[in-house]
Design an enzyme around this catalytic site. Structure first.
Site, PDB file in Angstrom:
ATOM      1  N   LYS A 154       0.869  -1.174   0.000  1.00 21.42           N
ATOM      2  CA  LYS A 154       0.000   0.000   0.000  1.00 21.42           C
ATOM      3  C   LYS A 154       0.909   1.228   0.000  1.00 21.42           C
ATOM      4  O   LYS A 154       1.265   1.762   1.061  1.00 21.42           O
ATOM      5  CB  LYS A 154      -0.913  -0.030   1.224  1.00 21.42           C
ATOM      6  CG  LYS A 154      -2.116   0.897   1.156  1.00 21.42           C
ATOM      7  CD  LYS A 154      -3.055   0.630   2.318  1.00 21.42           C
ATOM      8  CE  LYS A 154      -4.230   1.575   2.360  1.00 21.42           C
ATOM      9  NZ  LYS A 154      -5.148   1.390   1.222  1.00 21.42           N
ATOM     10  N   ALA A 155       1.296   1.648  -1.185  1.00 23.73           N
ATOM     11  CA  ALA A 155       2.266   2.732  -1.355  1.00 23.73           C
ATOM     12  C   ALA A 155       1.595   3.980  -1.909  1.00 23.73           C
ATOM     13  O   ALA A 155       0.680   3.886  -2.732  1.00 23.73           O
ATOM     14  CB  ALA A 155       3.387   2.287  -2.293  1.00 23.73           C
TER      15      ALA A 155
END
Length: 314
Positions: A154-155
């Site tokens: 989850k960037a």
């Protein structure tokens, strides 16, 4: 979808701060940060963080997948987030811890940077009414390929793809967009939520092989469905299967369960028995009511006198 109010709190390594992230920060310039979104609910037993450890374990996994160096373990992350949530003085909120670098240096070797933890907490209205059904479209912008990026991470940087799809959908008069896997052409997820469909009482969500983020709310809904005796499946989903579905809904941390009223020109029936049953079960779970799992709810830390007097600063 949920809309946040403007008031929010920022905590950096346990200290409330008003400083903005430097414009030259590598995380600003290149999107080199990983984050989580966690809901805090006002329950009868007081404010609670929902599935805190599951979110923080995913944050650690995201950092590992990208090779981001940091000095935090699960215990340190948990302490930081609980303290920050307590310090905010809120009871209904969206909590976003972010591992990022403030260093205003160029370069893309993440091992060259120092990453630190900051948490923003956004006030949300009381969670007492379901979100309005949304209309969605199939986006021409696909999800990132697993050959290009580890989609389990989850960037921050990857959300520009979501922004492209959501912006295009809004321009075309829709609330959200369904994105497809770039390799298989199958359904992956919406711009910021996982997708579920119901056909003949059976609940299906796209399997993780198709560029799908393993959502915590997704996992929660699958668990609740099994508790209710609803048949569930994680499976490949073709776009046409959405049109043939009896019900379609989206799941995300900020918004919970959101019914889909229509896909492109297709409109779904107003009756949504499976979605409604799962929405009730989800609400009971996050509020600690009914047949819930106590391990999913984490109380806040009590703020110290030195931090409690900082409340109201944003």
């Amino acid at each position: 979808m949920v809309t946040t109010r403007a008031s929010h709190t920022t905590v950096m390594d346990g200290v409330r701060q008003e400083r903005e992230l430097p414009f030259g920060s590598n995380s600003v310039q290149h999107g080199t940060a990983v984050f989580e979104g966690i809901r805090m609910y006002a329950t009868p037993a007081g404010p609670m963080l929902f599935r805190l450890d599951a979110h923080l374990e995913r944050l650690l996994d995201s950092a590992a997948l990208l090779g981001i160096p940091h000095a935090y373990d699960l215990t340190a992350l948990r302490r930081h987030v609980r303290d920050a949530a307590a310090e905010s003085g809120l009871d209904n909120a969206y909590v976003r811890p972010v591992l990022h670098t403030r260093e205003p240096r160029l370069g893309v070797n993440l091992r060259d940077f120092h990453f630190t933890l900051g948490t923003e907490i956004w006030a949300l209205p009381p969670d007492d009414t379901p979100s309005s059904p949304v209309r969605v479209t199939v986006s021409p912008w696909h999800r990132p390929s697993q050959l290009t990026f580890p989609v389990r991470a989850k960037a921050t940087g990857t959300y520009v793809v979501s922004a492209l799809a959501r912006t295009r959908a809004a321009e075309d008069g829709f609330d959200d967009a369904i994105q497809l896997d770039p390799n298989s052409g199958r359904v992956a997820e919406s711009t910021i939520a996982n997708v579920f469909l119901v056909r003949d009482g059976r609940l299906v969500t796209p399997w993780l092989e198709d560029s799908v983020l393993a959502g915590i709310t997704r996992d929660t809904v699958l668990t609740l469905a099994r508790d209710l005796g609803i048949e569930t499946a994680e499976a490949p989903v073709q776009p046409g299967e959405l049109l043939a579905a009896d019900e379609v809904f989206l799941t995300g941390t900020a918004s919970g369960l959101v019914s889909v009223a229509g896909l492109d020109t297709h409109t779904y029936a107003a009756g949504r028995p499976v979605t409604d049953a799962l929405s009730r079960a989800y609400r009971e779970a996050v509020l600690g009511e009914g047949r819930h799992r106590p391990s999913w709810l984490t109380p806040l830390s009590h703020p110290t006198p030195s931090t409690s007097r900082l409340r109201g600063v944003s």
